[in-house]
Design a protein around this motif. Sequence first.
Motif, PDB file in Angstrom:
ATOM      1  N   SER A  55       0.821  -1.203   0.000  1.00 44.55           N
ATOM      2  CA  SER A  55       0.000   0.000   0.000  1.00 44.55           C
ATOM      3  C   SER A  55       0.862   1.264   0.000  1.00 44.55           C
ATOM      4  CB  SER A  55      -0.929   0.003   1.217  1.00 44.55           C
ATOM      5  OG  SER A  55      -1.790   1.116   1.179  1.00 44.55           O
ATOM      6  N   GLU A  56       1.890   1.282   0.841  1.00 42.53           N
ATOM      7  CA  GLU A  56       2.778   2.441   0.918  1.00 42.53           C
ATOM      8  C   GLU A  56       3.549   2.631  -0.385  1.00 42.53           C
ATOM      9  OE1 GLU A  56       2.577   0.054   3.148  1.00 42.53           O
ATOM     10  OE2 GLU A  56       1.984   1.030   5.035  1.00 42.53           O
ATOM     11  N   VAL A  57       4.032   1.517  -0.951  1.00 42.39           N
ATOM     12  CA  VAL A  57       4.800   1.580  -2.198  1.00 42.39           C
ATOM     13  C   VAL A  57       3.910   2.057  -3.353  1.00 42.39           C
ATOM     14  CG1 VAL A  57       6.017   0.173  -3.918  1.00 42.39           C
ATOM     15  CG2 VAL A  57       6.474  -0.175  -1.492  1.00 42.39           C
ATOM     16  N   LEU A  58       2.691   1.545  -3.416  1.00 43.27           N
ATOM     17  CA  LEU A  58       1.759   1.949  -4.472  1.00 43.27           C
ATOM     18  C   LEU A  58       1.393   3.428  -4.332  1.00 43.27           C
ATOM     19  CD1 LEU A  58      -0.040   1.260  -6.897  1.00 43.27           C
ATOM     20  CD2 LEU A  58      -1.790   0.466  -5.287  1.00 43.27           C
ATOM     21  N   THR A  59       1.142   3.877  -3.114  1.00 42.53           N
ATOM     22  CA  THR A  59       0.811   5.288  -2.872  1.00 42.53           C
ATOM     23  C   THR A  59       1.942   6.196  -3.332  1.00 42.53           C
ATOM     24  OG1 THR A  59      -0.600   4.743  -0.977  1.00 42.53           O
ATOM     25  CG2 THR A  59       0.230   6.999  -1.099  1.00 42.53           C
ATOM     26  N   ALA A  60       3.171   5.838  -2.965  1.00 41.82           N
ATOM     27  CA  ALA A  60       4.334   6.647  -3.347  1.00 41.82           C
ATOM     28  C   ALA A  60       4.501   6.699  -4.861  1.00 41.82           C
ATOM     29  CB  ALA A  60       5.596   6.084  -2.693  1.00 41.82           C
ATOM     30  N   HIS A  61       4.269   5.563  -5.518  1.00 45.26           N
ATOM     31  CA  HIS A  61       4.413   5.537  -6.972  1.00 45.26           C
ATOM     32  C   HIS A  61       3.323   6.371  -7.649  1.00 45.26           C
ATOM     33  CE1 HIS A  61       5.421   4.139 -10.966  1.00 45.26           C
ATOM     34  NE2 HIS A  61       4.116   4.047 -11.163  1.00 45.26           N
ATOM     35  N   LEU A  83      -5.016   5.526  -4.018  1.00 51.24           N
ATOM     36  CA  LEU A  83      -5.474   6.662  -4.817  1.00 51.24           C
ATOM     37  C   LEU A  83      -5.880   7.829  -3.928  1.00 51.24           C
ATOM     38  CD1 LEU A  83      -7.561   4.903  -7.611  1.00 51.24           C
ATOM     39  CD2 LEU A  83      -5.618   6.439  -7.983  1.00 51.24           C
ATOM     40  N   PHE A  84      -6.580   7.531  -2.849  1.00 48.38           N
ATOM     41  CA  PHE A  84      -7.017   8.582  -1.933  1.00 48.38           C
ATOM     42  C   PHE A  84      -5.815   9.322  -1.343  1.00 48.38           C
ATOM     43  CE2 PHE A  84      -7.919  10.017   2.393  1.00 48.38           C
ATOM     44  CZ  PHE A  84      -8.966  10.900   2.147  1.00 48.38           C
ATOM     45  N   HIS A  85      -4.856   8.570  -0.820  1.00 47.31           N
ATOM     46  CA  HIS A  85      -3.711   9.193  -0.152  1.00 47.31           C
ATOM     47  C   HIS A  85      -2.794   9.914  -1.136  1.00 47.31           C
ATOM     48  CE1 HIS A  85      -4.774   7.723   3.753  1.00 47.31           C
ATOM     49  NE2 HIS A  85      -4.756   6.464   3.362  1.00 47.31           N
ATOM     50  N   SER A  86      -2.574   9.341  -2.302  1.00 43.49           N
ATOM     51  CA  SER A  86      -1.673   9.985  -3.276  1.00 43.49           C
ATOM     52  C   SER A  86      -2.281  11.264  -3.846  1.00 43.49           C
ATOM     53  CB  SER A  86      -1.313   9.010  -4.394  1.00 43.49           C
ATOM     54  OG  SER A  86      -2.460   8.542  -5.071  1.00 43.49           O
ATOM     55  N   THR A  87      -3.574  11.236  -4.192  1.00 40.65           N
ATOM     56  CA  THR A  87      -4.215  12.440  -4.725  1.00 40.65           C
ATOM     57  C   THR A  87      -4.352  13.505  -3.644  1.00 40.65           C
ATOM     58  OG1 THR A  87      -6.424  11.472  -4.343  1.00 40.65           O
ATOM     59  CG2 THR A  87      -5.477  11.217  -6.550  1.00 40.65           C
ATOM     60  N   ASN A  88      -4.650  13.083  -2.420  1.00 42.69           N
ATOM     61  CA  ASN A  88      -4.784  14.011  -1.306  1.00 42.69           C
ATOM     62  C   ASN A  88      -3.458  14.725  -1.037  1.00 42.69           C
ATOM     63  OD1 ASN A  88      -6.620  15.058   0.646  1.00 42.69           O
ATOM     64  ND2 ASN A  88      -5.552  13.911   2.236  1.00 42.69           N
TER      65      ASN A  88
END
Length: 200
Positions: free
Chosen positions: A25-31, A182-187
């Motif tokens: 989850s962390e790796v996907l968010t960062a990417h 998606l929520f965390h990366s866009t936020n």
Amino acid sequence: MKRKPFFQVHPISPFKVDYSQDTASEVLTAHLYKRIVNYGAFQELVIFCIGTDRSTGDSLGPLVGSQLQKMYPTGVHVYGTIDEPVHAVNLAETIEKVETKHPKSLIIAVDACLGQFTSVGHIQVADGPLKPGAGVKKELPEIGTFHITGIVNIGGFMEYFVLQNTRLSIVMKMADMIAHSLFHSTNLYLRDQRKSSTAF
């Protein structure tokens, strides 16, 4: 009609992560954050989730859309949910609607796909539009500035049957991870934009 890009970007290599990894989850968010930043010259963010609630394997997109919608993401437009899915029948109409309402948007397309046995459970991210229906030999319009696909089962034979008989457990876990990332990366991206705009 194919959407013409309105910005130039540096290509980013395709990305893949196994949803069952501890740090997935962390790796996907960062990417995702890195990839969104790479497309900096857009005015709106659209998450375009493709699929249907009538097929377990093909419900990944609508599940992502519904979960993301429940998080009430600020500044993000979500299309394709369990209640209002975007599928083969209404895909072209919905694409036209999005391109009319959000002409200078970054569109992140999300869909399920089939792959090799060793790739089941992997979440992939790549530049360029998504080609929905390719795995089941359907010719459908493309959508997306970049796209996310979740490999939910094995491809190569009786694709419709395979999608219908995919375990809901894996689809729900993958959808949950994609939605949260998606929520965390866009936020994070939108927060950084607000900070930079108030710094002057």
